[in-house]
Design a protein around this motif. Sequence first.
Motif, PDB file in Angstrom:
ATOM      1  N   GLN A  14       0.806  -1.213   0.000  1.00  0.00           N
ATOM      2  CA  GLN A  14       0.000   0.000   0.000  1.00  0.00           C
ATOM      3  C   GLN A  14       0.845   1.271   0.000  1.00  0.00           C
ATOM      4  OE1 GLN A  14      -2.314  -0.868   3.468  1.00  0.00           O
ATOM      5  NE2 GLN A  14      -3.601  -2.343   2.405  1.00  0.00           N
ATOM      6  N   GLN A  15       1.965   1.255   0.704  1.00  0.00           N
ATOM      7  CA  GLN A  15       2.757   2.481   0.861  1.00  0.00           C
ATOM      8  C   GLN A  15       3.893   2.629  -0.139  1.00  0.00           C
ATOM      9  OE1 GLN A  15       3.995   2.724   4.954  1.00  0.00           O
ATOM     10  NE2 GLN A  15       1.904   2.693   5.717  1.00  0.00           N
ATOM     11  N   ILE A  16       4.384   1.516  -0.689  1.00  0.00           N
ATOM     12  CA  ILE A  16       5.553   1.592  -1.568  1.00  0.00           C
ATOM     13  C   ILE A  16       5.232   1.104  -2.984  1.00  0.00           C
ATOM     14  CG2 ILE A  16       7.947   0.861  -1.910  1.00  0.00           C
ATOM     15  CD1 ILE A  16       8.084   0.427   1.169  1.00  0.00           C
ATOM     16  N   LEU A  17       4.758  -0.125  -3.103  1.00  0.00           N
ATOM     17  CA  LEU A  17       4.566  -0.719  -4.426  1.00  0.00           C
ATOM     18  C   LEU A  17       3.562   0.053  -5.275  1.00  0.00           C
ATOM     19  CD1 LEU A  17       4.514  -4.531  -3.575  1.00  0.00           C
ATOM     20  CD2 LEU A  17       6.448  -3.101  -4.168  1.00  0.00           C
ATOM     21  N   HIS A  18       2.467   0.485  -4.670  1.00  0.00           N
ATOM     22  CA  HIS A  18       1.434   1.212  -5.417  1.00  0.00           C
ATOM     23  C   HIS A  18       1.978   2.465  -6.078  1.00  0.00           C
ATOM     24  CE1 HIS A  18      -2.638  -0.522  -4.363  1.00  0.00           C
ATOM     25  NE2 HIS A  18      -1.795  -1.332  -3.775  1.00  0.00           N
ATOM     26  N   LYS A  19       3.054   3.015  -5.558  1.00  0.00           N
ATOM     27  CA  LYS A  19       3.610   4.267  -6.082  1.00  0.00           C
ATOM     28  C   LYS A  19       4.640   4.039  -7.181  1.00  0.00           C
ATOM     29  CE  LYS A  19       2.579   6.609  -1.871  1.00  0.00           C
ATOM     30  NZ  LYS A  19       2.889   6.661  -0.493  1.00  0.00           N
ATOM     31  N   HIS A  20       4.976   2.784  -7.452  1.00  0.00           N
ATOM     32  CA  HIS A  20       5.999   2.486  -8.459  1.00  0.00           C
ATOM     33  C   HIS A  20       5.377   2.176  -9.807  1.00  0.00           C
ATOM     34  CE1 HIS A  20      10.032   2.408  -6.661  1.00  0.00           C
ATOM     35  NE2 HIS A  20       9.341   2.342  -5.536  1.00  0.00           N
ATOM     36  N   GLU A  21       5.925   2.829 -10.840  1.00  0.00           N
ATOM     37  CA  GLU A  21       5.514   2.557 -12.204  1.00  0.00           C
ATOM     38  C   GLU A  21       5.821   1.088 -12.527  1.00  0.00           C
ATOM     39  OE1 GLU A  21       6.917   3.647 -16.705  1.00  0.00           O
ATOM     40  OE2 GLU A  21       7.455   5.008 -15.084  1.00  0.00           O
ATOM     41  N   GLY A  22       4.898   0.435 -13.139  1.00  0.00           N
ATOM     42  CA  GLY A  22       5.123  -0.956 -13.529  1.00  0.00           C
ATOM     43  C   GLY A  22       4.505  -1.966 -12.583  1.00  0.00           C
ATOM     44  N   PHE A  23       4.108  -1.519 -11.384  1.00  0.00           N
ATOM     45  CA  PHE A  23       3.448  -2.433 -10.448  1.00  0.00           C
ATOM     46  C   PHE A  23       2.061  -2.748 -10.979  1.00  0.00           C
ATOM     47  CE2 PHE A  23       0.384  -2.848  -6.937  1.00  0.00           C
ATOM     48  CZ  PHE A  23       0.853  -4.017  -6.369  1.00  0.00           C
ATOM     49  N   THR A  48      11.163  -2.434 -14.401  1.00  0.00           N
ATOM     50  CA  THR A  48      10.425  -1.682 -13.386  1.00  0.00           C
ATOM     51  C   THR A  48      10.575  -2.326 -12.016  1.00  0.00           C
ATOM     52  OG1 THR A  48       8.359  -2.825 -13.962  1.00  0.00           O
ATOM     53  CG2 THR A  48       8.751  -0.700 -14.999  1.00  0.00           C
ATOM     54  N   PHE A  49      10.681  -3.640 -11.987  1.00  0.00           N
ATOM     55  CA  PHE A  49      10.917  -4.332 -10.721  1.00  0.00           C
ATOM     56  C   PHE A  49      12.294  -3.972 -10.163  1.00  0.00           C
ATOM     57  CE2 PHE A  49      12.806  -8.027  -8.569  1.00  0.00           C
ATOM     58  CZ  PHE A  49      12.012  -8.057  -7.442  1.00  0.00           C
ATOM     59  N   GLU A  50      13.297  -3.932 -11.023  1.00  0.00           N
ATOM     60  CA  GLU A  50      14.655  -3.609 -10.576  1.00  0.00           C
ATOM     61  C   GLU A  50      14.741  -2.191 -10.010  1.00  0.00           C
ATOM     62  OE1 GLU A  50      16.858  -4.701 -14.077  1.00  0.00           O
ATOM     63  OE2 GLU A  50      17.105  -6.766 -13.353  1.00  0.00           O
ATOM     64  N   LYS A  51      13.958  -1.263 -10.536  1.00  0.00           N
ATOM     65  CA  LYS A  51      13.913   0.098  -9.979  1.00  0.00           C
ATOM     66  C   LYS A  51      13.409   0.075  -8.538  1.00  0.00           C
ATOM     67  CE  LYS A  51      13.320   2.715 -14.228  1.00  0.00           C
ATOM     68  NZ  LYS A  51      12.418   3.559 -15.016  1.00  0.00           N
ATOM     69  N   LEU A  52      12.423  -0.764  -8.279  1.00  0.00           N
ATOM     70  CA  LEU A  52      11.895  -0.894  -6.921  1.00  0.00           C
ATOM     71  C   LEU A  52      12.986  -1.315  -5.945  1.00  0.00           C
ATOM     72  CD1 LEU A  52       9.434  -1.214  -4.887  1.00  0.00           C
ATOM     73  CD2 LEU A  52       9.565  -3.633  -5.509  1.00  0.00           C
ATOM     74  N   LEU A  53      13.849  -2.211  -6.369  1.00  0.00           N
ATOM     75  CA  LEU A  53      14.890  -2.730  -5.480  1.00  0.00           C
ATOM     76  C   LEU A  53      15.886  -1.662  -5.056  1.00  0.00           C
ATOM     77  CD1 LEU A  53      15.595  -6.199  -7.127  1.00  0.00           C
ATOM     78  CD2 LEU A  53      14.113  -5.669  -5.178  1.00  0.00           C
ATOM     79  N   ASN A  54      15.939  -0.550  -5.773  1.00  0.00           N
ATOM     80  CA  ASN A  54      16.829   0.558  -5.412  1.00  0.00           C
ATOM     81  C   ASN A  54      16.146   1.629  -4.573  1.00  0.00           C
ATOM     82  OD1 ASN A  54      19.160  -0.432  -6.777  1.00  0.00           O
ATOM     83  ND2 ASN A  54      18.210   0.159  -8.708  1.00  0.00           N
ATOM     84  N   ASP A  55      14.853   1.459  -4.303  1.00  0.00           N
ATOM     85  CA  ASP A  55      14.101   2.414  -3.487  1.00  0.00           C
ATOM     86  C   ASP A  55      14.503   2.222  -2.020  1.00  0.00           C
ATOM     87  OD1 ASP A  55      12.099   3.553  -1.779  1.00  0.00           O
ATOM     88  OD2 ASP A  55      10.662   3.485  -3.419  1.00  0.00           O
ATOM     89  N   PRO A  56      15.032   3.265  -1.359  1.00  0.00           N
ATOM     90  CA  PRO A  56      15.464   3.130   0.035  1.00  0.00           C
ATOM     91  C   PRO A  56      14.370   2.629   0.971  1.00  0.00           C
ATOM     92  CG  PRO A  56      16.174   5.238  -0.858  1.00  0.00           C
ATOM     93  CD  PRO A  56      15.281   4.601  -1.889  1.00  0.00           C
ATOM     94  N   ARG A  57      13.114   3.015   0.710  1.00  0.00           N
ATOM     95  CA  ARG A  57      12.005   2.524   1.549  1.00  0.00           C
ATOM     96  C   ARG A  57      11.832   1.020   1.399  1.00  0.00           C
ATOM     97  NH1 ARG A  57       7.244   5.600  -0.793  1.00  0.00           N
ATOM     98  NH2 ARG A  57       8.408   4.971  -2.610  1.00  0.00           N
TER      99      ARG A  57
END
Length: 85
Positions: A14-23, A48-57
Amino acid sequence: MQEKVVSLLKEATQQILHKHEGFISTRIYKSLDGTKVINHIKWRNKGTFEKLLNDPRMIIHMNDIDNLVKVERSLCELVYVDKKQ
């Protein structure tokens, strides 16, 4: 412990994935014996998944779960779907 992991995964969705493009979606499963949780996340593509892995949150979130339970992560490719019409 299973419910805590499920709660953390829902919160991250709800707080992180929803805000990422490609989810696209998440499905969280818990085993009936109370010992396992499976988090199936669907992404538009690997990039787009790999971008998520670099998100500090997301890094903090993954570390929080890693400190609670043994985690096995795996990137998979969908090869077959069958639905009853």
